[in-house]
Design an enzyme around this catalytic site. Sequence first.
Site, PDB file in Angstrom:
ATOM      1  N   HIS A  76       0.839  -1.205   0.000  1.00 21.35           N
ATOM      2  CA  HIS A  76       0.000   0.000   0.000  1.00 21.35           C
ATOM      3  C   HIS A  76       0.872   1.253   0.000  1.00 21.35           C
ATOM      4  O   HIS A  76       1.734   1.414   0.858  1.00 21.35           O
ATOM      5  CB  HIS A  76      -0.904   0.022   1.236  1.00 21.35           C
ATOM      6  CG  HIS A  76      -2.123  -0.850   1.096  1.00 21.35           C
ATOM      7  ND1 HIS A  76      -3.284  -0.629   1.776  1.00 21.35           N
ATOM      8  CD2 HIS A  76      -2.347  -1.935   0.308  1.00 21.35           C
ATOM      9  CE1 HIS A  76      -4.178  -1.537   1.429  1.00 21.35           C
ATOM     10  NE2 HIS A  76      -3.631  -2.350   0.544  1.00 21.35           N
ATOM     11  N   TYR A 204      -9.102   5.489   7.970  1.00 24.56           N
ATOM     12  CA  TYR A 204      -9.246   5.835   9.390  1.00 24.56           C
ATOM     13  C   TYR A 204     -10.246   6.970   9.440  1.00 24.56           C
ATOM     14  O   TYR A 204     -10.042   8.009   8.805  1.00 24.56           O
ATOM     15  CB  TYR A 204      -7.913   6.315   9.968  1.00 24.56           C
ATOM     16  CG  TYR A 204      -6.844   5.244  10.070  1.00 24.56           C
ATOM     17  CD1 TYR A 204      -6.080   4.881   8.963  1.00 24.56           C
ATOM     18  CD2 TYR A 204      -6.589   4.611  11.283  1.00 24.56           C
ATOM     19  CE1 TYR A 204      -5.098   3.897   9.051  1.00 24.56           C
ATOM     20  CE2 TYR A 204      -5.599   3.628  11.393  1.00 24.56           C
ATOM     21  CZ  TYR A 204      -4.864   3.283  10.276  1.00 24.56           C
ATOM     22  OH  TYR A 204      -3.894   2.321  10.369  1.00 24.56           O
ATOM     23  N   LYS A 300       1.241  -0.250  15.236  1.00 29.15           N
ATOM     24  CA  LYS A 300       2.649  -0.369  15.617  1.00 29.15           C
ATOM     25  C   LYS A 300       2.990  -1.613  16.455  1.00 29.15           C
ATOM     26  O   LYS A 300       4.162  -1.957  16.595  1.00 29.15           O
ATOM     27  CB  LYS A 300       3.088   0.868  16.434  1.00 29.15           C
ATOM     28  CG  LYS A 300       3.087   2.148  15.644  1.00 29.15           C
ATOM     29  CD  LYS A 300       4.322   2.236  14.782  1.00 29.15           C
ATOM     30  CE  LYS A 300       4.222   3.238  13.679  1.00 29.15           C
ATOM     31  NZ  LYS A 300       4.189   2.692  12.330  1.00 29.15           N
ATOM     32  N   TYR A 387       4.210   6.427  10.184  1.00 31.73           N
ATOM     33  CA  TYR A 387       3.391   5.281   9.797  1.00 31.73           C
ATOM     34  C   TYR A 387       4.232   4.207   9.102  1.00 31.73           C
ATOM     35  O   TYR A 387       4.054   3.016   9.372  1.00 31.73           O
ATOM     36  CB  TYR A 387       2.251   5.740   8.884  1.00 31.73           C
ATOM     37  CG  TYR A 387       1.131   4.735   8.771  1.00 31.73           C
ATOM     38  CD1 TYR A 387       0.134   4.658   9.738  1.00 31.73           C
ATOM     39  CD2 TYR A 387       1.064   3.847   7.691  1.00 31.73           C
ATOM     40  CE1 TYR A 387      -0.898   3.736   9.641  1.00 31.73           C
ATOM     41  CE2 TYR A 387       0.034   2.921   7.582  1.00 31.73           C
ATOM     42  CZ  TYR A 387      -0.942   2.872   8.569  1.00 31.73           C
ATOM     43  OH  TYR A 387      -1.962   1.949   8.461  1.00 31.73           O
TER      44      TYR A 387
HETATM   45  P1  RFL Z   1       2.063 -11.895  21.897  1.00 29.67           P
HETATM   46  O1  RFL Z   1       1.587 -11.978  20.466  1.00 29.67           O
HETATM   47  O2  RFL Z   1       1.077 -11.543  22.924  1.00 29.67           O
HETATM   48  O3  RFL Z   1       2.717 -13.300  22.223  1.00 29.67           O
HETATM   49  C1  RFL Z   1       3.080 -13.653  23.537  1.00 29.67           C
HETATM   50  C2  RFL Z   1       3.052 -15.156  23.637  1.00 29.67           C
HETATM   51  O4  RFL Z   1       3.495 -15.539  24.943  1.00 29.67           O
HETATM   52  C3  RFL Z   1       2.640 -16.565  25.433  1.00 29.67           C
HETATM   53  N1  RFL Z   1       2.717 -16.556  26.904  1.00 29.67           N
HETATM   54  C4  RFL Z   1       3.391 -17.451  27.642  1.00 29.67           C
HETATM   55  N2  RFL Z   1       4.115 -18.530  27.304  1.00 29.67           N
HETATM   56  C5  RFL Z   1       4.690 -19.262  28.317  1.00 29.67           C
HETATM   57  N3  RFL Z   1       4.531 -18.964  29.633  1.00 29.67           N
HETATM   58  C6  RFL Z   1       3.805 -17.892  30.016  1.00 29.67           C
HETATM   59  N4  RFL Z   1       3.654 -17.594  31.291  1.00 29.67           N
HETATM   60  C7  RFL Z   1       3.206 -17.084  29.002  1.00 29.67           C
HETATM   61  N5  RFL Z   1       2.430 -15.973  29.026  1.00 29.67           N
HETATM   62  C8  RFL Z   1       2.151 -15.673  27.763  1.00 29.67           C
HETATM   63  C9  RFL Z   1       1.284 -16.207  24.879  1.00 29.67           C
HETATM   64  O5  RFL Z   1       0.416 -17.330  24.838  1.00 29.67           O
HETATM   65  C10 RFL Z   1       1.640 -15.707  23.493  1.00 29.67           C
HETATM   66  O6  RFL Z   1       1.621 -16.729  22.514  1.00 29.67           O
HETATM   67  O7  RFL Z   1       3.278 -10.876  22.034  1.00 29.67           O
HETATM   68  P2  RFL Z   1       4.459 -10.497  20.998  1.00 29.67           P
HETATM   69  O8  RFL Z   1       5.066 -11.726  20.392  1.00 29.67           O
HETATM   70  O9  RFL Z   1       5.307  -9.533  21.696  1.00 29.67           O
HETATM   71  O10 RFL Z   1       3.718  -9.791  19.769  1.00 29.67           O
HETATM   72  C11 RFL Z   1       3.078  -8.574  19.944  1.00 29.67           C
HETATM   73  C12 RFL Z   1       1.862  -8.491  19.023  1.00 29.67           C
HETATM   74  O11 RFL Z   1       1.120  -9.686  19.087  1.00 29.67           O
HETATM   75  C13 RFL Z   1       0.986  -7.322  19.437  1.00 29.67           C
HETATM   76  O12 RFL Z   1       1.764  -6.141  19.592  1.00 29.67           O
HETATM   77  C14 RFL Z   1      -0.128  -6.984  18.464  1.00 29.67           C
HETATM   78  O13 RFL Z   1      -0.900  -8.080  18.103  1.00 29.67           O
HETATM   79  C15 RFL Z   1      -1.014  -5.936  19.146  1.00 29.67           C
HETATM   80  N6  RFL Z   1      -2.320  -5.901  18.576  1.00 29.67           N
HETATM   81  C16 RFL Z   1      -2.469  -5.248  17.419  1.00 29.67           C
HETATM   82  N7  RFL Z   1      -1.380  -4.622  16.881  1.00 29.67           N
HETATM   83  C17 RFL Z   1      -1.507  -3.960  15.718  1.00 29.67           C
HETATM   84  O14 RFL Z   1      -0.513  -3.419  15.231  1.00 29.67           O
HETATM   85  N8  RFL Z   1      -2.730  -3.924  15.075  1.00 29.67           N
HETATM   86  C18 RFL Z   1      -3.853  -4.560  15.586  1.00 29.67           C
HETATM   87  O15 RFL Z   1      -4.905  -4.531  14.984  1.00 29.67           O
HETATM   88  C19 RFL Z   1      -3.744  -5.243  16.788  1.00 29.67           C
HETATM   89  N9  RFL Z   1      -4.811  -5.884  17.339  1.00 29.67           N
HETATM   90  C20 RFL Z   1      -3.415  -6.547  19.204  1.00 29.67           C
HETATM   91  C21 RFL Z   1      -4.654  -6.539  18.553  1.00 29.67           C
HETATM   92  C22 RFL Z   1      -3.292  -7.196  20.445  1.00 29.67           C
HETATM   93  C23 RFL Z   1      -4.376  -7.815  21.081  1.00 29.67           C
HETATM   94  N10 RFL Z   1      -4.184  -8.405  22.388  1.00 29.67           N
HETATM   95  C24 RFL Z   1      -2.876  -8.457  22.965  1.00 29.67           C
HETATM   96  C25 RFL Z   1      -5.166  -8.813  23.250  1.00 29.67           C
HETATM   97  C26 RFL Z   1      -5.747  -7.190  19.117  1.00 29.67           C
HETATM   98  C27 RFL Z   1      -5.620  -7.836  20.384  1.00 29.67           C
HETATM   99  C28 RFL Z   1      -6.844  -8.516  20.913  1.00 29.67           C
HETATM  100  C1  PHB Z   2      -5.780  -4.365  11.082  1.00 31.64           C
HETATM  101  O1  PHB Z   2      -5.871  -4.648   9.878  1.00 31.64           O
HETATM  102  O2  PHB Z   2      -6.117  -5.192  11.948  1.00 31.64           O
HETATM  103  C2  PHB Z   2      -5.286  -3.034  11.481  1.00 31.64           C
HETATM  104  C3  PHB Z   2      -4.805  -2.159  10.525  1.00 31.64           C
HETATM  105  C4  PHB Z   2      -4.354  -0.900  10.901  1.00 31.64           C
HETATM  106  C5  PHB Z   2      -4.403  -0.535  12.229  1.00 31.64           C
HETATM  107  C6  PHB Z   2      -4.867  -1.413  13.188  1.00 31.64           C
HETATM  108  C7  PHB Z   2      -5.325  -2.668  12.816  1.00 31.64           C
HETATM  109  O3  PHB Z   2      -3.995   0.709  12.577  1.00 31.64           O
END
Ligand code: RFL
Ligand code: PHB
Length: 402
Positions: A76, A204, A300, A387
Amino acid sequence: MSIEKRTQVGIIGAGPSGQLLARLLHRKGIDVVVLERRSREYVEGRIRAGVLEQGTAAVLELAGAAERMRTDGLEHDGFLIAFDGRVARVDLQKYGNSPVFVYGQTEVTKDLNRLNEADGIPVHYGVEVTTIRDLDGDAARIVYKVDGKEHELACDYAAGCDGYHGASRRSMPDSILREFKKTYPFGWLGVLSNTRPASHELVYSNHSRGFALCSQRSTSVSRNYIQVPADERVEAWSDDAFWDELRRRLPAEIADPLETGVSVEKSIAPLRSFIAEPLRCGRLFLVGDAGHIVPPTGAKGMNLAASDAAMLASSLGAFYADRDSRGLERYSETALDRIWKAERFSWWFTMASHRLSDNPFDLRMQVAELDYYTGTRAGLTSIAENYVGLPIEDPVTGGTIP
Ligand code: RFL
Ligand code: PHB
């Protein structure tokens, strides 16, 4: 299940930061063991982030894990900001000198899992880490439980990649840890559907009824979000109610042709900003969500997880190759510098685009702010360079990764 008793780097968590770090270290000839609390199916099924910065794509390349992203990801060159009845475009190529890639976290995780498995990297699922001991001793000890019995994995270094609720950060003594937190009074209701995206580029939308975001996973899969109160229950939202509300928050030219359909996944994510300092205590390092959380507005979260993993991999690489410990000493400070800036952008974009109060002054101020940012070269440059992602500094050399 037979789990190693000792390794060079013990990694807690098999989310994107854990799997990526494992892969980067393995390719440098460093032994790793990954311990993950959940099942592989659960980890691969979580629907989360969708936008990869150019730097994240480059780190995946470095890890030999970018092939499917290059073929299936969507490049994009810009995105749209709707406000005050109009639509402005942020040209990422023109103002940020780079595109971003729309490629889901789910796919990144699957790619890393498959490649790590093929390379024989030990990743153990269903293993809950309870604490990490002896952070200042001769070896860190990762304590975990299997079938109610406690075991230990000894390692030179432990990488806490276990997310916000994990055990790693809690293993750091209160006396050295400082935490900075902001909780927003709203969350995002997200719906995944097999429908055509609302627009070719992400939208957005700042609206008096609340924020909305139209994102996508492919040309036939949409991921849309609307701002809801923090205590909202997902059961309160039927698919029809979601689509109606989304439409109301979008300009007519995007709302009218919007294709609707059955939700494949529907969930609410809370919004918060959080940073822990420092990201190192003795032999333990925090990586990704274990050390910081951003509200998703700036896309991020996963990108910071990747930049942390790249910085730590470089630092550990220099240590094992040349006993050069400069990177290990500078990891926390170098990573935090980038994290605070990404945290700032995510906070700014959240505050500029969400409904904050009933006071009409707040909305007019947001409109003035978005008008200024999308109407000036300085504003567009600021949005675009944040971004597409700020450079990833190498804690070892002070240069840029990769
Ligand atoms: P993760 O992905 O949370 O992975 C951590 C892993 O550690 C495991 N764990 C354990 N394992 C062993 N012993 C323990 N005691 C443990 N405790 C936990 C967990 O099961 C898991 O598999 O962290 P990591 O790798 O640092 O990655 C970070 C990203 O996943 C995170 O920043 C993003 O997904 C945040 N996030 C989003 N980011 C975006 O940029 N755009 C989004 O749309 C977006 N949606 C989200 C999200 C995070 C969410 N969370 C945390 C609830 C939506 C949700 C619902
Ligand atoms: C998503 O596709 O889940 C998404 C994209 C952009 C954002 C957050 C989430 O800023």
